[in-house]
Scaffold this motif. Structure first.
Motif, PDB file in Angstrom:
ATOM      1  N   ARG A  59       0.853  -1.192   0.000  1.00  0.00           N
ATOM      2  CA  ARG A  59       0.000   0.000   0.000  1.00  0.00           C
ATOM      3  C   ARG A  59       0.885   1.238   0.000  1.00  0.00           C
ATOM      4  O   ARG A  59       1.850   1.302   0.763  1.00  0.00           O
ATOM      5  N   ALA A  77      -4.491   7.365  -7.850  1.00  0.00           N
ATOM      6  CA  ALA A  77      -5.175   6.550  -6.838  1.00  0.00           C
ATOM      7  C   ALA A  77      -6.455   5.944  -7.389  1.00  0.00           C
ATOM      8  O   ALA A  77      -6.836   4.826  -7.012  1.00  0.00           O
ATOM      9  N   VAL A  84      -3.435   5.309  -2.469  1.00  0.00           N
ATOM     10  CA  VAL A  84      -4.372   6.355  -2.070  1.00  0.00           C
ATOM     11  C   VAL A  84      -3.608   7.670  -2.077  1.00  0.00           C
ATOM     12  O   VAL A  84      -2.375   7.688  -2.131  1.00  0.00           O
ATOM     13  N   ARG A 115     -10.829   8.643  -2.888  1.00  0.00           N
ATOM     14  CA  ARG A 115      -9.464   8.126  -2.874  1.00  0.00           C
ATOM     15  C   ARG A 115      -8.480   9.083  -2.213  1.00  0.00           C
ATOM     16  O   ARG A 115      -7.297   8.761  -2.096  1.00  0.00           O
ATOM     17  N   ARG A 117      -7.228  10.374   1.093  1.00  0.00           N
ATOM     18  CA  ARG A 117      -7.290   9.846   2.454  1.00  0.00           C
ATOM     19  C   ARG A 117      -6.511  10.699   3.448  1.00  0.00           C
ATOM     20  O   ARG A 117      -6.298  10.269   4.580  1.00  0.00           O
ATOM     21  N   TRP A 284      -7.959   0.331   1.837  1.00  0.00           N
ATOM     22  CA  TRP A 284      -7.525   0.556   0.481  1.00  0.00           C
ATOM     23  C   TRP A 284      -8.597   0.083  -0.492  1.00  0.00           C
ATOM     24  O   TRP A 284      -8.741   0.577  -1.559  1.00  0.00           O
TER      25      TRP A 284
END
Length: 284
Positions: A59, A77, A84, A115, A117, A284
């Motif tokens: 990630r 993303a 993200v 997306r 974050r 995610w």
């Protein structure tokens, strides 16, 4: 998987891959755009994502530093499930903009995207910004705090030589529920203050540098549940490859360095970082 280098602004070849981590973790702060353009990656973003996953870094948080890179991060993303985005005006850019308010309006519009974050990297930097730019920098920081609170998203802070002022502004405005200190650079005393406030400390490859004894002391007073790791790629490459281009696949060097520094079991540390990554930025 070998990753070669095209001609770019950042000298040197990418280091070889370290052994993968036993439990996948998140790179909490990377600049895929700068890595591709400056370090040179023939396979682009897809190659960076694949190489990271092979190393146990599944990630990635792509961090915006202005309107253009924030828009780019949102698009990447949306295209890649491993990525993200965060959006922001970098503190060193805030004083240089002809219309900071308009830039902030555009950042806020991007903040609503699913997306996205996090809001950052924002904060204060007294190393690169002189007295003449401090007021605009602080105004921008306060505006980003407000955006993070309105959208219920974590605040990602850039803090360079401004520890006391960062805490002053956060205390004055009232911090968002989740605060991440990107590339944590303070000592144990500052780390303890951040931990007491419930902030998350993200450690970069700098924690492995020979000269970073104070930073390792800070890591020792940071609970595993308040710890993240990052590359800030293509910068801050961990030892023994300091000065060469960085990328997310090198996170295992930093994680193993943190395990040695803190005395934590590697599996336990990876699991904690993974859980914190999902708590802060996920799912995610």
């Amino acid at each position: 998987m070998a990753m070669s280098k095209t001609r770019g602004q950042r000298a040197g070849e990418f280091p070889p891959s370290p052994p993968p981590l036993p439990i996948p973790v998140v790179d909490s702060h990377t600049h895929l755009d700068i890595t591709v353009s400056e370090a040179g990656v023939p396979g682009g973003v897809t190659e960076l994502i694949t190489r990271a996953a092979d190393a146990g870094v599944d990630r990635l948080v792509q961090v915006g530093v202005d309107v253009e890179t924030s828009r780019w991060g949102v698009a990447v993303a949306a295209e890649h499930e491993a990525v993200v985005a965060t959006v922001a005006i970098h503190p060193n850019d805030a004083p240089r903009l002809p219309d900071l308010d308009e830039a902030l309006r555009q950042i806020e519009a991007l903040a609503a995207h699913d997306r996205v974050r996090g809001i950052g990297e924002t904060g204060l930097d007294t190393f690169r910004t002189g007295d003449e730019g401090r007021a605009a920098q602080e105004a921008s920081f306060r505006a980003h705090i407000a955006i993070a609170k309105r959208y219920g998203k974590p605040l990602v802070i850039h803090d360079r030589d401004a520890h006391a002022d960062v805490l002053r502004v956060l205390d004055s405005e009232g911090a968002p529920e989740t605060v991440v200190l990107h590339c944590f650079s303070g000592d144990a005393e500052f780390a303890a203050e951040c931990v007491r406030r419930g902030y998350v400390l993200s450690f970069a490859g700098t924690v492995t540098f020979t000269s970073a004894g104070a930073l390792r002391e800070a890591a020792r007073v940071t609970p595993l549940k308040q710890m993240l790791v990052e590359t800030d790629a293509p910068y801050l490459t961990p030892m023994p490859y300091r000065g060469r281009p960085n990328a997310s696949y090198l996170i295992p060097l930093t994680v193993r360095g943190l395990a040695e520094t803190t005395g934590a079991d590697l599996d336990e540390l990876c699991a904690a970082i993974s859980e914190t990554g999902d708590r802060v930025f996920g799912p995610w």
